[in-house]
Motif scaffolding. Structure first.
Motif, PDB file in Angstrom:
ATOM      1  N   GLN A   1       0.963  -1.164   0.050  1.00 40.33           N
ATOM      2  CA  GLN A   1       0.039   0.178   0.092  1.00 40.33           C
ATOM      3  C   GLN A   1       1.071   1.366  -0.109  1.00 40.33           C
ATOM      4  N   ASP A   2       0.869   2.034  -1.099  1.00 44.77           N
ATOM      5  CA  ASP A   2       1.688   3.309  -0.969  1.00 44.77           C
ATOM      6  C   ASP A   2       0.631   4.595  -0.994  1.00 44.77           C
ATOM      7  N   GLU A   3       1.223   5.412  -1.265  1.00 46.24           N
ATOM      8  CA  GLU A   3       0.399   6.787  -0.586  1.00 46.24           C
ATOM      9  C   GLU A   3      -0.710   6.915  -1.852  1.00 46.24           C
ATOM     10  N   GLU A   4      -0.667   6.233  -3.178  1.00 47.18           N
ATOM     11  CA  GLU A   4      -1.642   6.727  -4.080  1.00 47.18           C
ATOM     12  C   GLU A   4      -2.334   5.447  -4.233  1.00 47.18           C
ATOM     13  N   ASP A   5      -1.992   4.233  -4.236  1.00 45.47           N
ATOM     14  CA  ASP A   5      -2.721   3.045  -4.526  1.00 45.47           C
ATOM     15  C   ASP A   5      -2.199   2.028  -4.076  1.00 45.47           C
ATOM     16  N   GLU A   6      -2.830   0.704  -4.134  1.00 45.33           N
ATOM     17  CA  GLU A   6      -2.391  -0.471  -3.762  1.00 45.33           C
ATOM     18  C   GLU A   6      -1.891  -1.235  -5.019  1.00 45.33           C
ATOM     19  N   LEU A   7      -0.325  -1.799  -4.519  1.00 45.43           N
ATOM     20  CA  LEU A   7       0.077  -2.446  -5.651  1.00 45.43           C
ATOM     21  C   LEU A   7       0.180  -3.870  -5.319  1.00 45.43           C
ATOM     22  N   ILE A   8      -0.082  -4.651  -5.988  1.00 42.15           N
ATOM     23  CA  ILE A   8      -0.292  -6.181  -6.240  1.00 42.15           C
ATOM     24  C   ILE A   8       0.713  -6.727  -7.044  1.00 42.15           C
ATOM     25  N   PHE A   9       1.575  -7.804  -6.238  1.00 46.68           N
ATOM     26  CA  PHE A   9       2.576  -8.657  -6.939  1.00 46.68           C
ATOM     27  C   PHE A   9       2.585 -10.041  -6.610  1.00 46.68           C
ATOM     28  N   HIS A  10       2.997 -10.883  -7.754  1.00 50.18           N
ATOM     29  CA  HIS A  10       3.203 -12.281  -7.583  1.00 50.18           C
ATOM     30  C   HIS A  10       4.895 -12.194  -7.139  1.00 50.18           C
ATOM     31  N   SER A  11       5.280 -12.801  -6.133  1.00 52.90           N
ATOM     32  CA  SER A  11       6.561 -12.891  -5.476  1.00 52.90           C
ATOM     33  C   SER A  11       7.013 -14.281  -5.352  1.00 52.90           C
ATOM     34  N   LEU A  12       8.357 -14.248  -5.514  1.00 52.17           N
ATOM     35  CA  LEU A  12       8.935 -15.606  -5.204  1.00 52.17           C
ATOM     36  C   LEU A  12      10.320 -15.093  -4.479  1.00 52.17           C
ATOM     37  N   THR A  13      10.646 -15.637  -2.989  1.00 55.98           N
ATOM     38  CA  THR A  13      11.924 -15.317  -2.495  1.00 55.98           C
ATOM     39  C   THR A  13      12.756 -16.366  -2.249  1.00 55.98           C
ATOM     40  N   LYS A  14      13.959 -16.540  -2.445  1.00 54.13           N
ATOM     41  CA  LYS A  14      14.862 -17.678  -2.327  1.00 54.13           C
ATOM     42  C   LYS A  14      16.272 -17.245  -1.620  1.00 54.13           C
ATOM     43  N   ALA A  15      16.824 -18.053  -0.970  1.00 54.39           N
ATOM     44  CA  ALA A  15      18.015 -17.628  -0.041  1.00 54.39           C
ATOM     45  C   ALA A  15      19.183 -17.664  -1.167  1.00 54.39           C
ATOM     46  N   TYR A  16      20.241 -16.804  -0.801  1.00 55.46           N
ATOM     47  CA  TYR A  16      21.335 -16.709  -1.963  1.00 55.46           C
ATOM     48  C   TYR A  16      22.532 -16.643  -0.963  1.00 55.46           C
ATOM     49  N   SER A  17      23.384 -17.531  -1.527  1.00 57.95           N
ATOM     50  CA  SER A  17      24.712 -17.731  -0.374  1.00 57.95           C
ATOM     51  C   SER A  17      25.826 -16.604  -1.176  1.00 57.95           C
ATOM     52  N   ASP A  18      25.602 -15.494  -0.166  1.00 57.43           N
ATOM     53  CA  ASP A  18      26.723 -14.606  -0.549  1.00 57.43           C
ATOM     54  C   ASP A  18      26.993 -13.859   0.646  1.00 57.43           C
ATOM     55  N   ASN A  19      28.116 -13.398   0.908  1.00 55.47           N
ATOM     56  CA  ASN A  19      28.489 -12.467   2.189  1.00 55.47           C
ATOM     57  C   ASN A  19      27.414 -11.391   2.494  1.00 55.47           C
ATOM     58  N   GLU A  20      27.249 -10.658   1.481  1.00 53.60           N
ATOM     59  CA  GLU A  20      26.425  -9.538   1.572  1.00 53.60           C
ATOM     60  C   GLU A  20      24.917  -9.902   1.394  1.00 53.60           C
ATOM     61  N   ILE A  21      24.649 -10.387   0.319  1.00 54.35           N
ATOM     62  CA  ILE A  21      23.004 -10.873  -0.054  1.00 54.35           C
ATOM     63  C   ILE A  21      22.858 -12.041   0.524  1.00 54.35           C
ATOM     64  N   ALA A  22      21.594 -11.903   1.142  1.00 60.52           N
ATOM     65  CA  ALA A  22      21.216 -13.231   2.045  1.00 60.52           C
ATOM     66  C   ALA A  22      20.061 -13.676   1.060  1.00 60.52           C
ATOM     67  N   TYR A  23      19.037 -12.861   0.688  1.00 60.81           N
ATOM     68  CA  TYR A  23      17.745 -13.547  -0.130  1.00 60.81           C
ATOM     69  C   TYR A  23      17.781 -12.562  -1.467  1.00 60.81           C
TER      70      TYR A  23
END
Length: 431
Positions: A133-155
């Motif tokens: 929910q932003d200031e103007e409208d509601e945004l709808i996404f399809h999302s996929l999250t995965k783990a990532y093996s990096d010292n800095e980037i986790a997901y």
């Protein structure tokens, strides 16, 4: 059937039809919307899955993030962002272990639309729906999250905007529901018409049954009354001998025989109406069958000084119920003898016609009017009721003949013979 019962039955038919249409439309709408929802997001989910299995897309985003982290390595300028741009198709988000978005600079102006986005590590590697929910409208996404093996980037999170699909589905749902309502209202008119059509055979059968009962009661009343009166007269004359009352006894016996024949005819018609008229079919050689059948009628015609002829040409073998067809032709010949006078002619002819066996019973007696021909095979119908008393008929013979012929998948018709007379035609299939 009284009017109240008729209206009630018609109302029941109407509500049954309306309910049936409503159930059909609801299930049809649910199936359409379900299939559309599944297919509408299929391409989006497929694109997310392909990006997840193709590391090149993720590596490009990581490279872009690292270039933005070291400005001295960044030789390209970010294209200007449109301030009204609050929709995009696909975006890759890089998350730290603490749930912080790392590639804010790479996201650019779109980051303002994702400030409320939070990292969710439940159901990794599965596509879920995410709402922001932003200031103007509601945004709808399809999302996929995965783990990532990096010292800095986790997901790594892949987002695909589906607002346009969502709006299209909402509009389509409104259209589908509107069409369902409109067509359901139309179905109410159709249901009313169907209820009227459905009642016609019921009312016709009821009227037919009522007429049958009334006519049968009327026909039964006369012989029963005669028998009753004759028996009572015997009690009033106890001293008389059988010889003295022989006339009354003979008349009672005659009416008893007529009553027996009437009840047998009524039983035949009732069995036919209940589809209990069984046929014992066999292969019959028709020439011998007709020759044997007409012999007693030829003798009766000679005694009454009437001409009786039999003409058989190309008479085949026919699969039929011998006794039932015998009864049909006897009915026609009996009527021909009853309604002809001295000097008239009766002719029976039989031949093969295409795939049928055709039998004609003609006589030169009185002609039958066109109106009478339309009702001649109806139950208890008699063109000349006064004459029927002389012939002793009840108006059931031709109705029984028609039912038997139709049970054989055949037809029976009547037409005039010039200058006068009638021609009854029976057509039976050979097999």
């Amino acid at each position: 059937m009284n009017k109240t019962l008729s209206r009630k039955q018609r109302r029941n038919f109407f509500f049954m039809n309306v309910s049936a249409f409503a159930v059909i439309f609801v299930f049809l709408g649910m199936i359409i919307l379900q299939l559309l929802s599944q297919t509408a997001y299929r391409e989006t989910d497929q694109a997310i899955t392909e990006m997840n299995h193709n590391p090149e897309f993720i590596q490009q985003e990581i490279a872009r993030y690292r270039d933005d982290s070291f400005p001295e390595n960044n030789f390209h300028k970010e294209p200007p962002k449109s301030p009204s741009s609050n929709r995009f198709n696909t975006q890759i988000i890089l998350w730290s272990k603490d749930g912080e978005i790392l590639n804010k600079e790479a996201i650019g102006g779109r980051f303002s639309q994702m400030e409320n986005l939070r990292l969710q590590t439940n159901d990794l590697e599965e596509i879920k729906t995410v709402t922001i929910q932003d200031e103007e409208d509601e945004l709808i996404f399809h999302s996929l999250t995965k783990a990532y093996s990096d010292n800095e980037i986790a997901y790594v999170q892949i987002l695909s905007n589906v607002n346009q699909i969502q709006h299209s589905l909402q509009n389509f749902r409104i259209i589908v529901v509107g069409c369902m309502i409109v067509f359901w209202l139309l179905s109410m008119g159709i249901s009313y018409w169907l209820s009227a059509i459905s009642m016609k055979p019921i009312l016709k059968a009821w009227q037919k049954q009522q007429e049958f009962v009334e006519n049968a009661s009327h026909e039964l009343r006369t012989p029963l009354t005669i028998i009753h009166n004759r028996l009572e007269s015997l009690f009033r004359k106890p001293d008389h001998t059988i010889l003295d009352e022989s006339e009354s006894i003979a008349q009672a016996l005659n009416e008893t025989r007529r009553l027996t024949g009437l009840t047998a005819d009524l039983l035949t018609i009732a069995r036919s109406d209940a589809n209990q008229l069984t046929l014992e079919k066999e292969t019959v050689e028709t020439t011998a069958f007709l020759t044997e059948l007409v012999l007693p009628f030829q003798e009766m015609a000679e005694l009454e000084e009437k001409m009786f002829t039999l003409a058989v040409s190309d008479s085949p073998s026919v699969v039929m119920d011998r006794k039932k067809i015998y009864q049909v032709i006897v009915i026609l010949l009996d009527n021909a003898l009853k309604y002809t006078k001295q000097g008239d002619r009766i002719q029976v002819s039989a031949s093969r016609k295409n795939k049928s066996w055709e039998v004609h019973v003609q006589n030169t007696g009185p002609s039958i009017s066109k109106e009478a021909q339309q009702h001649l095979f109806d139950r208890f119908y008699r063109e000349d009721k006064s004459r029927s008393k002389e012939t002793g008929g009840y108006g059931l013979g031709l109705a029984i003949a028609k039912q038997i012929v139709e049970e054989h998948q055949g037809t029976i018709t009547v037409k005039d013979v010039s200058p006068h007379g009638a021609d009854f035609c029976i057509q039976l299939p050979l097999n």
